[in-house]
Scaffold this active site. Structure first.
Site, PDB file in Angstrom:
ATOM      1  N   CYS A 155      22.310  -2.207  60.540  1.00  0.00           N
ATOM      2  CA  CYS A 155      22.579  -2.626  59.157  1.00  0.00           C
ATOM      3  C   CYS A 155      24.056  -2.526  58.795  1.00  0.00           C
ATOM      4  O   CYS A 155      24.474  -3.028  57.748  1.00  0.00           O
ATOM      5  CB  CYS A 155      21.739  -1.810  58.195  1.00  0.00           C
ATOM      6  SG  CYS A 155      19.975  -1.966  58.555  1.00  0.00           S
TER       7      CYS A 155
ATOM      8  N   LYS B 239      18.470  -2.775  47.328  1.00  0.00           N
ATOM      9  CA  LYS B 239      17.164  -2.657  46.680  1.00  0.00           C
ATOM     10  C   LYS B 239      16.797  -3.920  45.884  1.00  0.00           C
ATOM     11  O   LYS B 239      15.687  -4.423  45.999  1.00  0.00           O
ATOM     12  CB  LYS B 239      17.180  -1.420  45.754  1.00  0.00           C
ATOM     13  CG  LYS B 239      15.950  -1.200  44.947  1.00  0.00           C
ATOM     14  CD  LYS B 239      14.838  -0.673  45.799  1.00  0.00           C
ATOM     15  CE  LYS B 239      13.488  -1.271  45.659  1.00  0.00           C
ATOM     16  NZ  LYS B 239      13.120  -2.447  45.066  1.00  0.00           N
TER      17      LYS B 239
ATOM     18  N   CYS C  56      11.700   0.517  48.460  1.00  0.00           N
ATOM     19  CA  CYS C  56      12.229  -0.127  49.660  1.00  0.00           C
ATOM     20  C   CYS C  56      12.921  -1.441  49.322  1.00  0.00           C
ATOM     21  O   CYS C  56      12.447  -2.198  48.470  1.00  0.00           O
ATOM     22  CB  CYS C  56      11.094  -0.437  50.638  1.00  0.00           C
ATOM     23  SG  CYS C  56      10.068   0.991  51.065  1.00  0.00           S
TER      24      CYS C  56
ATOM     25  N   HIS D   7      18.692  -7.576  51.292  1.00  0.00           N
ATOM     26  CA  HIS D   7      19.305  -6.984  52.485  1.00  0.00           C
ATOM     27  C   HIS D   7      19.125  -7.887  53.700  1.00  0.00           C
ATOM     28  O   HIS D   7      18.304  -7.598  54.575  1.00  0.00           O
ATOM     29  CB  HIS D   7      18.688  -5.601  52.706  1.00  0.00           C
ATOM     30  CG  HIS D   7      19.276  -4.818  53.842  1.00  0.00           C
ATOM     31  ND1 HIS D   7      20.580  -4.981  54.283  1.00  0.00           N
ATOM     32  CD2 HIS D   7      18.731  -3.842  54.624  1.00  0.00           C
ATOM     33  CE1 HIS D   7      20.798  -4.142  55.286  1.00  0.00           C
ATOM     34  NE2 HIS D   7      19.695  -3.451  55.517  1.00  0.00           N
TER      35      HIS D   7
END
Lengths: 139, 389
Positions: free
Chosen positions: B84, B332, B210, B336
């Site tokens: 990430c 969030k 998540c 992402h």
């Protein structure tokens, strides 16, 4: 906490030294023995064998038999598993006195909490790779 | 002393995209060119991030594919992969290249698709994400990435008394910020009850703790601090970048909930910039899960260690608070798309430091910090940016 002990084992992997390989670690795990490494320089103990010590970089690392009982350092119940796994199940970081291991907890959700005593039972298999399984210690 | 200047930024909305990886990348790169006021011929290299294209779309060797797609064929182009933290590492190398005089002006960017547009469902994508955990010592247990951060967060809760409700407040805050960001994947508010009542993914995380699977791209034009003022684009200074790793696997980290790599990277970035976390005006942090934002806010010195949960619950990290965290909505709510996230944080900081962040503008922002984390907290890149070139 008990002392880790030196383990005799064959070194027929052909790499010219006696460093614990993944193949040997996995074979021992399947046979019910949890092996690790201890650094001769700084004393760091790992349950995840490497080519050098992850703390100090030293290459003098000996194979040790890890404690089979420990305390849950952290734990989560996985409810959304990856492909090829069936939920729910718990995965935990287990402090073994010397060394810490990532393990599956035998049983479903919320079997253990942080601080609980757990003991090594056997290995599970996923994609041809073993993982250590622990269960709550009786009493 | 600035290390480099960001003179142009662009990004796609994050969400669900039918567009291919090259098409998406162009939708971020061309706005960045136009923002900087430069043409393709003035760009000397591409520093590019994509984490999982080989696994998700059978698409690798993307850097020259993308340079060809956006009119830069022939320039040196390189791809970075650090889970990430993929494109913040590309950004670091872009800054170093212009600082060292290897290139004058470069394009840095990232692109990724993670939604079912790839043809992959939740189980398959969860397995691909889990490939960033240790193949031999972690994946066989069935550990997932929500699980990795759940283990870190549960320990943080045990050590510091962080509560489920405090974690939910992180999600509520970031969703609220997301409603002000037209590029956010989620543009709607949630309540703490919505979060706590949503299904469990890996305890303590519910679905709304998540970040989503997202598609998207982000890009920035980086030039040397000396030449930054000569372009049309309003330059923002990069004054520090720290990059550290921690031991893999998770079990071998000395104190997992400390997220030591973040602390080491922050110390390095702050030292370069001669600053510290207490004087930041805003932060974009890697809130892949609510607990990750709590730990990041502490590791960056924005709040005291152990105070990340209460700070979120008391509104100290909201847009109007002492230290706004994730005004973009964060991972969030903004979304992402793995390889685009690091540069998207740079885009957000740049817009605030220029005073161009519209409804979510942090007033009088002059210093901002970005925190981009990869894998089981084993890689962290921290970037300090300041208004003006």
């Amino acid at each position: 906490m008990s002392e880790t002990e030196e383990v005799e084992r064959s070194s027929d992997d052909g790499d010219g030294d006696d460093r614990l390989t993944y193949r040997e670690w996995a074979a021992a795990l399947r046979e019910g023995t949890l092996l690790g490494q201890e650094c001769s320089k700084c004393g760091h103990v790992t349950a995840a064998p490497k080519a050098a010590c992850a703390q100090c970089g030293d290459r003098e690392i000996s194979t040790t038999k890890l404690d089979t009982e420990g305390e849950v350092h952290s734990v989560t119940t996985i409810a959304v598993p990856p492909e090829r796994f069936e939920g729910d199940y718990q995965v935990a970081l287990v402090d073994l006195g010397a060394g810490r291991v990532l393990a599956r907890i035998d049983g479903g959700r919320e079997t253990v909490e942080i601080g609980d005593r757990v003991q090594f039972t056997n290995a599970m298999e996923a994609d041809g790779h073993p993982a250590p399984v622990f269960e709550p210690t009786e009493g | 002393m600035p290390r480099a200047s960001v003179i142009g930024v662009g990004m796609t909305p994050f969400g669900v995209h039918e567009a291919t990886l090259p098409e998406l990348f162009a939708e971020a790169a061309f706005p960045a060119f136009d923002d900087a006021g430069i043409s393709a011929g003035e760009i000397d290299a591409l520093y590019f991030g994509n984490a999982m294209g080989g696994q998700t779309e059978n698409d690798t060797h993307l850097a020259p594919t993308l340079t060809s797609h956006v009119g830069l064929a022939g320039v040196p182009a390189q791809r970075f992969e650090d889970a990430c933290a993929t494109s913040s590492n590309a950004f670091k190398h872009a800054v170093e290249a212009v600082e060292a005089g290897l290139h004058d002006t470069v394009l840095v960017g990232g692109v990724e698709r993670c939604t079912p547009e790839t043809g992959l469902g939740t189980g398959a994508m969860t397995r691909i994400f889990a490939s960033a955990s240790h193949r031999q010592y972690e994946q066989p247990s069935g550990l997932t990435f929500p699980g990795v951060f759940a283990l870190l967060t549960k320990r943080h809760m045990y050590e510091h008394g962080t509560t489920d409700e405090q974690l939910a407040h992180v999600a509520v805050k970031n969703h609220a910020n997301g409603t002000l960001n037209p590029r956010a994947h989620f543009g709607r508010d949630v309540t703490t009850d919505d979060v706590l009542d949503s299904p469990t993914v890996a305890d303590p995380f519910h679905l709304f703790d998540c970040c989503p699977f997202s598609d998207g791209a982000a890009a920035a034009i980086v030039t040397s601090a000396d030449t930054g003022a000569s372009f049309d684009g309003d330059g923002v200074a990069v004054t520090g970048i720290g990059h550290a790793t921690d031991v893999v696997p998770l079990a071998d980290k000395t104190h997992p909930s400390t997220t030591q790599a973040a602390r080491d990277a922050a110390a390095e970035a702050y030292e370069q910039a001669d600053t510290d976390g207490t004087v930041m005006d805003l932060a974009e942090v890697h809130d892949c899960f609510t607990g990750a934002e709590v730990m990041a806010s502490e590791a960056l010195g924005l709040v005291e260690t152990g105070d990340g949960g209460p700070a979120a619950a008391e509104g100290r990290t909201s847009l109007e608070g002492e230290i706004p965290i994730n005004p973009s909505g964060g991972l969030k709510a903004k979304g992402h798309p793995i390889g685009a996230t690091g540069v998207a944080q740079i885009v957000e900081l740049t817009e605030h430091l220029r005073g161009e962040a519209n409804d979510r503008q942090v007033d009088d922002a002059t210093k901002g910090v970005a925190h981009n984390l990869g894998g089981d907290a084993a890689t962290t890149v921290v970037t300090v940016m300041e208004a003006g070139t």
